[in-house]
Design an enzyme around this catalytic site. Structure first.
Site, PDB file in Angstrom:
ATOM      1  N   PHE A 130       0.861  -1.183   0.000  1.00  0.00           N
ATOM      2  CA  PHE A 130       0.000   0.000   0.000  1.00  0.00           C
ATOM      3  C   PHE A 130       0.892   1.226   0.000  1.00  0.00           C
ATOM      4  O   PHE A 130       1.711   1.404   0.897  1.00  0.00           O
ATOM      5  CB  PHE A 130      -0.927   0.038   1.219  1.00  0.00           C
ATOM      6  CG  PHE A 130      -1.827   1.241   1.211  1.00  0.00           C
ATOM      7  CD1 PHE A 130      -2.972   1.267   0.419  1.00  0.00           C
ATOM      8  CD2 PHE A 130      -1.517   2.366   1.954  1.00  0.00           C
ATOM      9  CE1 PHE A 130      -3.789   2.391   0.382  1.00  0.00           C
ATOM     10  CE2 PHE A 130      -2.333   3.501   1.921  1.00  0.00           C
ATOM     11  CZ  PHE A 130      -3.471   3.508   1.141  1.00  0.00           C
ATOM     12  N   ASP A 215       9.256   2.677   1.556  1.00  0.00           N
ATOM     13  CA  ASP A 215       8.070   3.377   2.051  1.00  0.00           C
ATOM     14  C   ASP A 215       8.020   3.134   3.551  1.00  0.00           C
ATOM     15  O   ASP A 215       7.603   2.069   3.998  1.00  0.00           O
ATOM     16  CB  ASP A 215       6.815   2.841   1.350  1.00  0.00           C
ATOM     17  CG  ASP A 215       5.536   3.521   1.847  1.00  0.00           C
ATOM     18  OD1 ASP A 215       5.572   4.170   2.908  1.00  0.00           O
ATOM     19  OD2 ASP A 215       4.490   3.371   1.173  1.00  0.00           O
ATOM     20  N   LYS A 244       2.975  10.190   8.318  1.00  0.00           N
ATOM     21  CA  LYS A 244       2.313   9.747   9.553  1.00  0.00           C
ATOM     22  C   LYS A 244       3.001  10.245  10.836  1.00  0.00           C
ATOM     23  O   LYS A 244       2.799  11.379  11.229  1.00  0.00           O
ATOM     24  CB  LYS A 244       2.150   8.225   9.534  1.00  0.00           C
ATOM     25  CG  LYS A 244       1.193   7.791   8.414  1.00  0.00           C
ATOM     26  CD  LYS A 244       0.577   6.420   8.596  1.00  0.00           C
ATOM     27  CE  LYS A 244      -0.628   6.241   7.689  1.00  0.00           C
ATOM     28  NZ  LYS A 244      -0.440   5.419   6.525  1.00  0.00           N
TER      29      LYS A 244
HETATM   30  C1  LIG Z   1      -0.634   5.682   5.100  1.00  0.00           C
HETATM   31  C2  LIG Z   1       0.319   5.140   4.110  1.00  0.00           C
HETATM   32  C3  LIG Z   1       0.503   5.734   2.849  1.00  0.00           C
HETATM   33  C4  LIG Z   1      -0.329   6.896   2.382  1.00  0.00           C
HETATM   34  O1  LIG Z   1      -0.211   8.034   3.206  1.00  0.00           O
HETATM   35  P1  LIG Z   1      -1.295   9.217   3.067  1.00  0.00           P
HETATM   36  O2  LIG Z   1      -0.825  10.236   4.059  1.00  0.00           O
HETATM   37  O3  LIG Z   1      -2.631   8.626   3.411  1.00  0.00           O
HETATM   38  O4  LIG Z   1      -1.254   9.691   1.688  1.00  0.00           O
HETATM   39  C5  LIG Z   1       1.448   5.195   2.009  1.00  0.00           C
HETATM   40  N1  LIG Z   1       2.186   4.145   2.366  1.00  0.00           N
HETATM   41  C6  LIG Z   1       2.055   3.559   3.581  1.00  0.00           C
HETATM   42  C7  LIG Z   1       2.920   2.393   3.925  1.00  0.00           C
HETATM   43  C8  LIG Z   1       1.104   4.014   4.481  1.00  0.00           C
HETATM   44  O5  LIG Z   1       0.951   3.401   5.656  1.00  0.00           O
END
Ligand SMILES: *Cc1c(COP(=O)(O)O)cnc(C)c1O
Length: 391
Positions: A130, A215, A244
């Protein structure tokens, strides 16, 4: 025809929180909830942390926004601190995780363009990934449920099964610019990538002239007990997306990179109106004050180990409800034998919040400031919910 005033893209629980304090949230009726969701790993320091509140208040009275046409001292400070603490030489600030991913993808493509190899634009990703919800990010994530109905998938993403080295070798070609991976899949169901696999990715990237992109939007800023999860494997990326936790609840993201990987991103190649604004930078710097303070990450490791021990016993006690426990530090997941959504609803009725993930997992992502007493309270509520659901 009536349509809800809020676009109904979320299946929201019927509860509204009006106040938070540390690891607890309070709803409109004054009911208290133990928050083991932390806004999906966002409220890294819990709710209303005094140091964060103070930093935001102070900046709010001085200056909110100037644009990136001028120097922003808070960006310079936060970038310097992130660089000092990581592999990176340079930082681009964003408002969200997916913007940090977009910047990472663009940077990887531009790197090869700058090398005179514009045909190298493809990125290999892993099933269950994701990376966010823009058109490029859903193509990178490759999940049919997020792609359906949104037109042609953005070109240039190749996906291989999670942890499949042979499929990876087969997918990599002379057109591959980079590999993109979460060190622990979050939404995908708390699936950790084995350290030796991450080291293999690094070797492969070095051999083939590809960039390695991590990521760490969910795994970063202390969530696993290291500042970044990749530190456990002793492997460094060329580019990394974070978000985050770095904002502690304020929207902040960043793309970190080595000077080499970033060399194509010259003046005018990328931008953002709000990214790196003074409010966001004040909070980001305040988050780092706490997370980088001596002993903080050790605290996360200690409480994480305690939580792992405690929650493991749930599996033996309720084998019809829980299948296994996964994760690292305070990024834990219970793989369920009952529907995760039903368990989470019942848990909330018992005054505790947790978050669903793929593969029928319940994610436990508490604020990093919790102590053993919060873990024991969580144990009681998890056990009570498990007894209710199985009995
Ligand atoms: C939350 C998340 C995203 C997306 O972040 P947003 O601030 O919602 O755009 C991308 N990659 C990972 C692993 C995430 O946990």
């Amino acid at each position: 025809m009536s349509f809800p005033p809020l676009l109904p893209t979320y299946a929201r629980a019927d509860v509204a929180f009006v106040r938070g304090e540390g690891a607890y949230l309070f709803d409109e009726e004054g009911r208290r909830y133990l928050d083991f969701g932390a806004g999906v790993a966002v409220n890294a320091l819990g709710h209303a942390h005094p140091h964060l509140v103070e930093a935001l208040r102070e900046q709010a009275g001085k200056l909110w926004h100037t644009s990136n046409l001028y120097r922003v001292p808070g960006q310079e400070t936060l970038a310097r601190r992130l660089i000092e603490a990581t592999f990176a030489d340079t930082v681009f600030f964003t408002n969200s995780g997916v913007e940090a991913i977009e910047a990472s993808i663009k940077m990887a493509r531009r790197y090869h363009f700058a090398n005179g190899a514009a045909e190298r634009f493809r990125i290999v990703t892993f099933e269950g990934a994701f990376h966010g919800r823009t058109l490029a990010a859903i193509a990178a994530g490759g999940q049919a449920k997020y792609l359906e109905g949104f037109g042609p998938k953005v070109e240039g993403f190749d996906q291989v099964p999670f942890g499949d080295a042979n499929a990876l070798l087969a997918a990599v070609s002379d057109a591959t610019a980079a590999l993109l991976i979460e060190p622990i899949q979050g939404e995908g169901g708390l699936r950790p990538v084995p350290p030796e696999f991450l080291r293999g990715l690094r070797r492969l990237c070095d051999e083939r002239g590809m960039l390695l992109i991590f990521d760490e939007i969910q795994t970063g800023i202390g969530r696993t007990g290291k500042l970044f999860a990749h530190e456990w494997a002793g492997v460094e990326p060329d580019i990394m997306a974070i978000a985050k936790g770095i904002g502690g609840g304020f929207p902040v993201g960043a793309c970190l990179a080595t000077a080499e990987a970033a060399k194509g991103m010259t003046t005018g190649t990328h931008g953002t109106t709000f990214g790196g604004n003074p409010l966001a930078m004040a909070v980001g710097n305040a988050v780092l004050d706490v997370v980088l303070a001596p002993g903080f990450l050790e605290h996360v490791q200690h409480v994480g180990n305690y939580a792992k021990q405690q929650f493991s016993s749930l599996i033996a006690e309720h084998p019809a409800v829980f299948e296994d426990l996964r994760g690292e530090g305070l990024m834990l997941g219970l793989k369920m034998r009952v529907p995760n959504t039903e368990f989470i609803d019942r848990l909330r009725a018992h005054g505790m919040l947790a978050i669903g993930a793929g593969d029928n997992v319940v994610r436990l992502l508490p604020p990093l400031i919790i102590d053993e007493s919060h873990v024991r309270e969580a144990m009681e509520k998890l056990a009570l919910t498990a007894s209710n659901i199985s009995g």
